[in-house]
Design an enzyme around this catalytic site. Structure first.
Site, PDB file in Angstrom:
ATOM      1  CB  CYS A 166      33.517  50.879  23.718  1.00  0.00           C
ATOM      2  SG  CYS A 166      31.966  50.117  24.152  1.00  0.00           S
ATOM      3  NE  ARG A 211      39.157  51.469  25.427  1.00  0.00           N
ATOM      4  CZ  ARG A 211      39.472  52.057  26.555  1.00  0.00           C
ATOM      5  NH1 ARG A 211      40.705  51.988  26.996  1.00  0.00           N
ATOM      6  NH2 ARG A 211      38.589  52.731  27.252  1.00  0.00           N
ATOM      7  CD1 TRP A 243      33.179  43.962  27.305  1.00  0.00           C
ATOM      8  CD2 TRP A 243      31.978  45.448  28.460  1.00  0.00           C
ATOM      9  NE1 TRP A 243      32.841  43.387  28.511  1.00  0.00           N
ATOM     10  CE2 TRP A 243      32.107  44.265  29.238  1.00  0.00           C
ATOM     11  CE3 TRP A 243      31.252  46.516  28.985  1.00  0.00           C
ATOM     12  CZ2 TRP A 243      31.545  44.155  30.509  1.00  0.00           C
ATOM     13  CZ3 TRP A 243      30.692  46.393  30.254  1.00  0.00           C
ATOM     14  CH2 TRP A 243      30.846  45.214  30.992  1.00  0.00           C
ATOM     15  CG  ASN A 254      34.690  54.071  25.879  1.00  0.00           C
ATOM     16  OD1 ASN A 254      34.013  53.251  26.491  1.00  0.00           O
ATOM     17  ND2 ASN A 254      35.887  54.443  26.274  1.00  0.00           N
ATOM     18  N   GLY A 255      31.308  54.754  26.655  1.00  0.00           N
ATOM     19  CA  GLY A 255      30.798  55.302  27.923  1.00  0.00           C
ATOM     20  C   GLY A 255      29.329  54.965  28.073  1.00  0.00           C
ATOM     21  CD  GLU A 296      45.729  38.447  40.462  1.00  0.00           C
ATOM     22  OE1 GLU A 296      44.678  38.945  40.900  1.00  0.00           O
ATOM     23  OE2 GLU A 296      46.083  38.564  39.279  1.00  0.00           O
ATOM     24  CE  LYS A 336      44.669  37.293  36.361  1.00  0.00           C
ATOM     25  NZ  LYS A 336      44.907  38.598  36.900  1.00  0.00           N
ATOM     26  CD  GLU A 393      40.675  38.138  35.002  1.00  0.00           C
ATOM     27  OE1 GLU A 393      41.843  37.929  35.365  1.00  0.00           O
ATOM     28  OE2 GLU A 393      40.281  39.238  34.607  1.00  0.00           O
ATOM     29  CG  HIS A 445      35.982  28.499  59.988  1.00  0.00           C
ATOM     30  ND1 HIS A 445      35.554  28.228  61.267  1.00  0.00           N
ATOM     31  CD2 HIS A 445      37.273  28.891  60.102  1.00  0.00           C
ATOM     32  CE1 HIS A 445      36.539  28.462  62.125  1.00  0.00           C
ATOM     33  NE2 HIS A 445      37.602  28.858  61.435  1.00  0.00           N
ATOM     34  CE  LYS A 450      45.045  45.148  30.792  1.00  0.00           C
ATOM     35  NZ  LYS A 450      45.388  44.014  31.665  1.00  0.00           N
TER      36      LYS A 450
HETATM   37  O1  M6R Z   1      42.748  48.926  35.509  1.00  0.00           O
HETATM   38  P1  M6R Z   1      42.412  48.485  36.910  1.00  0.00           P
HETATM   39  O2  M6R Z   1      43.585  47.924  37.622  1.00  0.00           O
HETATM   40  O3  M6R Z   1      41.728  49.562  37.708  1.00  0.00           O
HETATM   41  O4  M6R Z   1      41.374  47.327  36.691  1.00  0.00           O
HETATM   42  C1  M6R Z   1      40.765  46.672  37.758  1.00  0.00           C
HETATM   43  C2  M6R Z   1      40.140  45.371  37.327  1.00  0.00           C
HETATM   44  O5  M6R Z   1      39.146  45.600  36.377  1.00  0.00           O
HETATM   45  C3  M6R Z   1      41.172  44.412  36.737  1.00  0.00           C
HETATM   46  O6  M6R Z   1      42.205  44.170  37.634  1.00  0.00           O
HETATM   47  C4  M6R Z   1      40.523  43.070  36.348  1.00  0.00           C
HETATM   48  O7  M6R Z   1      40.101  42.389  37.481  1.00  0.00           O
HETATM   49  C5  M6R Z   1      41.498  42.264  35.509  1.00  0.00           C
HETATM   50  N1  M6R Z   1      40.812  41.655  34.419  1.00  0.00           N
HETATM   51  C6  M6R Z   1      42.210  41.231  36.284  1.00  0.00           C
HETATM   52  O8  M6R Z   1      42.970  40.364  35.515  1.00  0.00           O
END
Ligand code: M6R
Length: 614
Positions: free
Chosen positions: A2, A27, A74, A100-101, A487, A491, A494, A510, A609
């Site tokens: 948020c 956010r 969010w 936010n929280g 990674e 990507k 996501e 395996h 984010k």
């Molecule tokens: O801000 P941070 O690096 O601590 O965030 C960790 C993850 O939430 C963040 O890397 C998330 O997986 C991203 N959306 C990856 O693209």
């Protein structure tokens, strides 16, 4: 999660709130809402994005007023609908709040308020807080600031809040615990933001609230900062921000993600600035220099992180064990915090985070601190909570990353982690000079080398066309490339919503090999160093089962080219440098697939984010 914005001053508030909210949409973007005060209280909220909220303002009269607050959500408690959107208003209609929280004990607080006759429209924890503030204000007959203070004393959880009372419309109260909050200081005006981006164009003077701090912002009396725990006044520290406004604009690219991918050469240069002056000079990372005794005597290094930062940590395990020869452990912060890990004096715990606000990583830091570990933080956002909660550390200086899918922050993390491993390993005398010289030279040249990989973007875009119908992908890599395979898969998942899994290439046999058929694209990193022939064998195994192979190869490769359907070349380099390069085509491949599928690249569904809730 948020984003909150606010303004109190003499300018028309509407545009400040709307443009500010758009900058904070990274956010969360489940719903948006604003409160504007102009002789009376106006609240408008909408499910969906800030643009949906904007469309509710058909009447210019509604845009008047120079005090207001806004929220982009969010969803945590309650569905992403209009009723659960912020601002939430107290039963009397006088007090409004953006939050936010998470208020963890909202259930018990709510049942007390229900008994007192309070009525709740939403399913949110935030509506409980605004009514708790109102109840305290009315029963104790005190001002909003004091009532907010007493309410927060009862709260368990995390919050960044802004509260407004229409019976005293010259004041906004803000407070923070666990979630970020920044206040921009102008001439007789104040801005509020979850980060400074909403007010950067107006002022660079910023107060970052610390946990358990509360700011009473009054149009006539100015800003008063209080320590909630000690109930005392503190002097605010006003920071002069160096952020560049262009950093938070798209700069001609269709998406922030693409802009950030192409910014990587510059971002890594910024990561190295002042630290890697020239390959012939010693590396200069002041926090390592100052605390070198800790690294010299360390029995173990434990990395804690989440998501992409966890992948960077995993690569760091390979780098650190190879070059420093100290045992390394990599943990998901979310797991670490809820088990009972053995941490001894002499252990160094390294949290890695882009945002510096990830709730799980923060909780893990707290736990490691209690157990006596030395905490060395690596984060990107300057002044973030993780930067402040650790004993020392280093910033990645990747610049603002707005795209929800992390790209440049990851490249800067892994480049910095390799630089750290080289620095510590050299100081400990654990790297052969010739090897050190070779790697450091290639690392110093990496911004240029990445440019040459980026110049292949058209080729990668063309390849992406052939995979728009795929519903699964497998990513494979061995050794240093294994974290990159993970990674790459993350990507793709996501931003394109295609299911993808990363595996160490040798693990195929395996189990995952059962998935291979003519519908299964396999992205495999097959550069020409130590495990090359083993990876070639893996490629043959996939080919024999009809899998479609996209291979990342070293330039000049001929062997894999004969086997793979598509190849993408990266320059020949040391095996420690190769993962930094191999990651770039994977970012581009995900981007082009998602873009051609029409996905929302910068704001993928269900994500945000920075994950400031559990
Ligand atoms: O801000 P941070 O690096 O601590 O965030 C960790 C993850 O939430 C963040 O890397 C998330 O997986 C991203 N959306 C990856 O693209």
């Amino acid at each position: 999660m948020c984003g909150i914005v606010g303004y109190i001053g003499n300018k028309p508030v509407y545009d400040i709130l709307i443009t500010g909210l758009k900058k904070l949409e990274y956010r969360g973007y489940d719903s948006a809402g604003v409160m504007i005060y102009d002789k009376s209280l106006l609240i408008k909220k909408s499910k969906g994005k800030v643009a949906d909220l904007e469309s509710l303002f058909v009447n210019d009269q509604d845009k008047k007023g120079s005090i207001g607050m806004g929220h982009t959500r969010w969803a945590t408690h309650g569905a992403p609908n209009q009723i659960n959107s912020h601002p939430h208003v107290s039963n009397s209609g006088e007090i409004s709040l953006v939050h936010n929280g998470i208020i963890e004990n909202y259930h018990s607080l709510k049942s007390v308020l229900l008994k007192k006759g309070y009525v709740f429209k939403s399913d949110t924890d935030s509506e409980v807080l605004v009514n708790l503030i109102e109840d305290i204000k009315k029963t104790k007959k005190i001002k909003l600031g004091k009532a907010t203070y007493f309410a927060l004393k009862q709260v368990v959880g995390a919050y960044a809040i802004a509260v407004f009372d229409s019976t005293n419309p010259t004041e906004i109260i803000t407070a923070k615990l666990g979630s970020p909050l920044a206040i921009g200081v102008g001439e007789s005006e104040y801005y509020i933001g979850s980060d400074p981006s909403p007010f950067l164009e107006f002022t660079k003077r910023c107060i970052y609230l610390n946990d358990n701090e509360m700011a009473i912002i009054n149009l006539k009396k100015g800003l008063t900062l209080r320590d909630i725990k000690k109930d005392s006044i503190i002097d605010p520290f006003i920071e002069e921000l160096k952020h560049d406004i262009e950093e938070v604009e798209k700069g001609g690219y269709d998406h922030f993600m693409l802009k950030e991918i192409f910014e990587q050469p510059k971002s890594i240069k910024d990561t190295f600035r002042g630290r890697l002056l020239s390959p012939s000079l010693p590396i200069k990372i002041s926090s390592i220099e100052m605390h070198f005794d800790k690294f010299r005597s360390a029995n173990r290094i434990i990395f804690i992180s989440c998501g992409t930062s966890w992948h960077a940590s995993l690569l760091a395990e390979y780098y650190f064990e190879e070059l420093i020869r100290i045992p390394v452990k990599v943990e998901y912060a979310s797991e670490f915090r809820y088990r009972n890990p053995v941490i001894n004096k002499g252990d160094i715990v390294i949290p890695v985070s882009q945002s510096g606000e990830t709730a799980d990583t923060l909780a893990a830091i707290k736990m490691a601190k209690e157990k006596g570990a030395f905490l060395y933080g690596i984060c990107n956002v300057v002044g973030s909570t993780i930067a402040r909660e650790t004993d020392t550390g280093v910033y990645t200086h990747a610049g603002s990353e707005i795209g929800v899918a992390s790209t440049k922050a990851f490249s800067c993390q892994i480049s910095l982690l390799l630089l750290m491993a080289l620095d510590i390993g050299k100081r400990l005398g654990r790297i052969e000079e010739i090897r050190y010289q070779k790697i450091i030279k290639e690392l110093a040249a990496i911004p240029k080398t990445i440019e040459s990989v980026l110049s292949k973007s058209k080729h990668i875009e063309d390849i992406s066309e052939n995979f728009l119908e795929a519903s699964n992908f497998i990513y494979l890599g061995r050794g240093y490339h294994f974290p990159i395979a993970l990674e790459g898969a993350l990507k793709l998942k996501e931003i394109s919503y295609i299911h993808a899994e990363g595996y160490p290439a040798a693990e195929m046999k395996h189990g995952p090999i059962a998935l291979i058929d003519k519908y299964m694209p396999v992205v495999i990193i097959a550069t020409n160093k130590s495990n090359y022939h083993k990876v070639v064998s893996n490629i043959m195994e996939i080919k024999a089962r009809g899998g479609r192979i996209i291979a990342i190869v070293s330039s000049g490769d001929t062997e894999v080219k004969k086997l793979a359907e598509y190849t993408i070349e990266i320059p020949n380099c040391d095996e420690l440098i190769a993962p930094i390069l191999a990651n770039i085509p994977l970012q581009l491949l995900s981007y082009y697939i998602a873009n051609k599928k029409g996905c929302n690249i910068d704001q993928p569904r269900n994500l945000a984010k920075s994950v400031t809730v559990e």
